[in-house]
Design a protein around this motif. Structure first.
Motif, mmCIF file in Angstrom:
data_model
loop_
_atom_site.group_PDB
_atom_site.id
_atom_site.type_symbol
_atom_site.label_atom_id
_atom_site.label_comp_id
_atom_site.label_asym_id
_atom_site.label_seq_id
_atom_site.Cartn_x
_atom_site.Cartn_y
_atom_site.Cartn_z
ATOM 1 N N ARG A 140 -16.323 11.490 2.433
ATOM 2 C CA ARG A 140 -16.368 10.991 3.603
ATOM 3 C C ARG A 140 -17.854 10.641 4.076
ATOM 4 N N ALA A 141 -18.677 11.496 3.535
ATOM 5 C CA ALA A 141 -19.897 11.367 4.308
ATOM 6 C C ALA A 141 -20.603 10.242 3.654
ATOM 7 N N THR A 142 -20.191 9.389 2.612
ATOM 8 C CA THR A 142 -20.850 8.458 2.011
ATOM 9 C C THR A 142 -20.643 7.031 2.923
ATOM 10 N N ARG A 143 -19.426 7.455 3.869
ATOM 11 C CA ARG A 143 -19.084 6.255 4.783
ATOM 12 C C ARG A 143 -18.663 4.906 3.696
ATOM 13 N N LEU A 144 -18.214 5.278 2.685
ATOM 14 C CA LEU A 144 -17.575 3.824 1.951
ATOM 15 C C LEU A 144 -16.234 4.164 1.898
ATOM 16 N N PRO A 145 -15.466 2.722 1.666
ATOM 17 C CA PRO A 145 -14.230 2.767 1.775
ATOM 18 C C PRO A 145 -13.572 3.891 0.658
ATOM 19 N N HIS A 146 -12.194 4.174 0.985
ATOM 20 C CA HIS A 146 -11.457 5.109 0.098
ATOM 21 C C HIS A 146 -11.739 5.045 -1.516
ATOM 22 N N ASN A 147 -11.230 3.690 -1.932
ATOM 23 C CA ASN A 147 -11.434 3.720 -3.489
ATOM 24 C C ASN A 147 -12.914 3.726 -4.063
ATOM 25 N N THR A 148 -13.821 3.417 -3.268
ATOM 26 C CA THR A 148 -15.466 3.187 -3.635
ATOM 27 C C THR A 148 -15.628 4.526 -3.494
ATOM 28 N N ALA A 202 -14.315 7.430 -3.953
ATOM 29 C CA ALA A 202 -13.437 8.213 -4.933
ATOM 30 C C ALA A 202 -14.260 8.915 -6.042
ATOM 31 N N PRO A 203 -15.127 8.132 -6.734
ATOM 32 C CA PRO A 203 -16.117 8.861 -7.706
ATOM 33 C C PRO A 203 -16.718 10.009 -7.057
ATOM 34 N N VAL A 204 -17.199 10.170 -5.830
ATOM 35 C CA VAL A 204 -17.930 11.299 -5.352
ATOM 36 C C VAL A 204 -17.098 12.291 -5.136
ATOM 37 N N PHE A 205 -15.769 11.973 -4.566
ATOM 38 C CA PHE A 205 -14.828 12.990 -4.584
ATOM 39 C C PHE A 205 -14.534 13.864 -6.090
ATOM 40 N N ARG A 206 -14.297 13.074 -7.103
ATOM 41 C CA ARG A 206 -14.178 13.478 -8.305
ATOM 42 C C ARG A 206 -15.353 14.162 -8.847
ATOM 43 N N ARG A 207 -16.558 13.842 -8.785
ATOM 44 C CA ARG A 207 -17.806 14.643 -8.994
ATOM 45 C C ARG A 207 -17.746 15.891 -8.510
ATOM 46 N N GLU A 208 -17.352 15.947 -7.022
ATOM 47 C CA GLU A 208 -17.491 17.145 -6.213
ATOM 48 C C GLU A 208 -16.308 18.219 -6.757
ATOM 49 N N ILE A 209 -15.164 17.615 -6.907
ATOM 50 C CA ILE A 209 -14.012 18.346 -7.714
ATOM 51 C C ILE A 209 -14.445 19.020 -9.035
ATOM 52 N N VAL A 210 -15.135 18.288 -9.810
ATOM 53 C CA VAL A 210 -15.485 18.781 -11.069
ATOM 54 C C VAL A 210 -16.834 19.823 -10.864
ATOM 55 N N ALA A 211 -17.515 19.456 -10.038
ATOM 56 C CA ALA A 211 -18.511 20.655 -9.830
ATOM 57 C C ALA A 211 -18.386 21.896 -9.165
ATOM 58 N N ALA A 212 -17.305 21.954 -8.389
ATOM 59 C CA ALA A 212 -16.622 23.141 -7.856
ATOM 60 C C ALA A 212 -16.563 24.159 -8.813
#
Length: 154
Positions: free
Chosen positions: A44-52, A54-64
Protein backbone atom coordinates in the motif's frame (compact mmCIF):
# COMPACT_ATOMS: atom_id res chain seq x y z
CA UNK A 1 -16.47 8.59 3.77
CA UNK A 2 -13.43 7.70 1.63
CA UNK A 3 -11.47 6.89 4.80
CA UNK A 4 -14.21 4.51 5.98
CA UNK A 5 -14.23 2.68 2.65
CA UNK A 6 -10.43 2.52 2.57
CA UNK A 7 -10.41 1.05 6.10
CA UNK A 8 -13.05 -1.52 5.13
CA UNK A 9 -11.04 -2.58 2.07
CA UNK A 10 -7.84 -2.73 4.15
CA UNK A 11 -9.55 -4.93 6.79
CA UNK A 12 -10.71 -7.36 4.13
CA UNK A 13 -7.31 -7.60 2.45
CA UNK A 14 -5.77 -9.19 5.56
CA UNK A 15 -8.49 -10.46 7.87
CA UNK A 16 -7.67 -10.13 11.58
CA UNK A 17 -6.26 -13.18 13.32
CA UNK A 18 -5.38 -15.00 10.13
CA UNK A 19 -2.03 -16.03 8.88
CA UNK A 20 -0.83 -17.56 5.68
CA UNK A 21 0.38 -21.10 5.01
CA UNK A 22 2.46 -21.70 1.90
CA UNK A 23 3.83 -25.05 0.80
CA UNK A 24 7.36 -24.78 -0.53
CA UNK A 25 9.57 -27.69 -1.52
CA UNK A 26 7.55 -30.14 0.57
CA UNK A 27 7.58 -27.93 3.70
CA UNK A 28 4.76 -25.74 4.97
CA UNK A 29 5.87 -22.19 5.77
CA UNK A 30 3.55 -20.32 8.12
CA UNK A 31 3.33 -16.55 8.24
CA UNK A 32 1.60 -14.95 11.19
CA UNK A 33 -0.93 -12.13 10.94
CA UNK A 34 1.62 -9.37 11.67
CA UNK A 35 3.89 -10.52 8.83
CA UNK A 36 0.94 -10.46 6.41
CA UNK A 37 -0.07 -6.99 7.60
CA UNK A 38 3.50 -5.71 7.11
CA UNK A 39 3.56 -7.08 3.55
CA UNK A 40 0.18 -5.48 2.75
CA UNK A 41 1.31 -2.16 4.29
CA UNK A 42 4.49 -2.21 2.20
CA UNK A 43 2.43 -2.78 -0.97
CA UNK A 44 0.00 0.00 0.00
CA UNK A 45 2.87 2.38 0.76
CA UNK A 46 3.84 2.29 -2.91
CA UNK A 47 0.48 3.99 -3.70
CA UNK A 48 0.28 1.86 -6.83
CA UNK A 49 -2.91 0.16 -8.04
CA UNK A 50 -3.63 -3.27 -6.57
CA UNK A 51 -2.22 -5.41 -9.41
CA UNK A 52 0.83 -3.20 -9.87
CA UNK A 53 1.66 -3.35 -6.14
CA UNK A 54 1.28 -7.16 -6.03
CA UNK A 55 4.99 -7.85 -6.70
CA UNK A 56 5.89 -5.74 -3.65
CA UNK A 57 3.47 -7.78 -1.55
CA UNK A 58 4.94 -11.05 -2.86
CA UNK A 59 8.49 -9.87 -2.22
CA UNK A 60 7.60 -9.00 1.39
CA UNK A 61 5.82 -12.31 1.89
CA UNK A 62 8.91 -14.20 0.67
CA UNK A 63 11.25 -12.00 2.74
CA UNK A 64 9.34 -12.59 6.02
CA UNK A 65 10.40 -16.26 6.46
CA UNK A 66 13.93 -15.33 5.37
CA UNK A 67 14.09 -12.64 8.09
CA UNK A 68 12.74 -15.13 10.63
CA UNK A 69 15.35 -17.67 9.53
CA UNK A 70 18.12 -15.09 9.99
CA UNK A 71 16.84 -14.30 13.49
CA UNK A 72 16.66 -18.01 14.35
CA UNK A 73 20.18 -18.54 13.01
CA UNK A 74 21.50 -15.65 15.09
CA UNK A 75 19.78 -17.05 18.17
CA UNK A 76 21.24 -20.52 17.55
CA UNK A 77 24.70 -19.04 16.96
CA UNK A 78 24.46 -17.16 20.27
CA UNK A 79 23.44 -20.36 22.07
CA UNK A 80 26.26 -22.29 20.42
CA UNK A 81 28.75 -19.60 21.40
CA UNK A 82 27.52 -19.76 25.02
CA UNK A 83 27.81 -23.57 25.02
CA UNK A 84 31.35 -23.40 23.63
CA UNK A 85 32.31 -20.83 26.28
CA UNK A 86 30.91 -23.14 28.97
CA UNK A 87 32.88 -26.14 27.66
CA UNK A 88 36.07 -24.09 27.46
CA UNK A 89 35.54 -22.83 31.01
CA UNK A 90 35.18 -26.44 32.20
CA UNK A 91 38.37 -27.38 30.32
CA UNK A 92 40.21 -24.51 32.02
CA UNK A 93 38.91 -25.78 35.37
CA UNK A 94 40.15 -29.29 34.53
CA UNK A 95 43.58 -27.86 33.69
CA UNK A 96 43.64 -25.92 36.95
CA UNK A 97 42.68 -29.01 38.98
CA UNK A 98 45.32 -31.07 37.19
CA UNK A 99 47.95 -28.41 37.91
CA UNK A 100 46.95 -28.35 41.60
CA UNK A 101 47.17 -32.14 41.81
CA UNK A 102 50.58 -32.12 40.13
CA UNK A 103 51.78 -29.59 42.71
CA UNK A 104 50.97 -31.96 45.59
CA UNK A 105 53.91 -34.13 46.72
CA UNK A 106 53.55 -37.73 45.63
CA UNK A 107 50.55 -37.02 43.42
CA UNK A 108 50.87 -36.68 39.68
CA UNK A 109 48.35 -36.83 36.89
CA UNK A 110 51.04 -37.31 34.29
CA UNK A 111 52.31 -40.71 33.17
CA UNK A 112 55.82 -41.53 34.36
CA UNK A 113 57.02 -42.48 30.93
CA UNK A 114 55.37 -42.03 27.57
CA UNK A 115 54.20 -45.02 25.60
CA UNK A 116 56.17 -45.90 22.46
CA UNK A 117 54.92 -44.41 19.21
CA UNK A 118 53.57 -47.72 17.92
CA UNK A 119 51.85 -48.60 21.18
CA UNK A 120 53.07 -50.72 24.07
CA UNK A 121 55.47 -53.53 23.18
CA UNK A 122 54.49 -57.03 24.15
CA UNK A 123 57.23 -58.92 25.89
CA UNK A 124 57.28 -62.60 25.23
CA UNK A 125 60.02 -63.82 27.51
CA UNK A 126 62.71 -61.99 29.42
CA UNK A 127 65.71 -63.83 27.91
CA UNK A 128 64.67 -66.75 25.75
CA UNK A 129 63.09 -65.00 22.76
CA UNK A 130 59.72 -66.69 22.99
CA UNK A 131 60.93 -70.18 23.85
CA UNK A 132 60.30 -71.92 27.11
CA UNK A 133 63.24 -71.78 29.47
CA UNK A 134 65.67 -74.71 29.05
CA UNK A 135 65.83 -77.42 31.63
CA UNK A 136 69.27 -77.51 33.25
CA UNK A 137 70.49 -81.07 32.65
CA UNK A 138 73.69 -82.69 31.59
CA UNK A 139 74.11 -83.22 27.91
CA UNK A 140 72.59 -81.47 24.93
CA UNK A 141 68.87 -81.00 25.28
CA UNK A 142 66.40 -79.11 23.18
CA UNK A 143 63.76 -76.71 24.39
CA UNK A 144 60.17 -77.14 23.17
CA UNK A 145 60.80 -74.66 20.36
CA UNK A 146 63.70 -76.69 19.01
CA UNK A 147 66.58 -74.54 20.27
CA UNK A 148 69.51 -76.04 22.08
CA UNK A 149 69.77 -75.51 25.76
CA UNK A 150 72.64 -73.27 26.92
CA UNK A 151 73.20 -75.80 29.74
CA UNK A 152 74.67 -78.54 27.64
CA UNK A 153 77.81 -79.44 29.58
CA UNK A 154 78.24 -81.01 33.01
Amino acid sequence: MAAVIAAAVRDRQVPAGTGLEVEFDGDVVRLDHEECVRAADAARATRLPHNTAAPVFRREIVAAPARRSVEDTRHLADRLEADIAEVLAEADLDRAVRADLDALPGCSTRTTRPLPRNGPRRRTSPTYGGCSPPTPTCGPRSTPCGRRSPHSSC
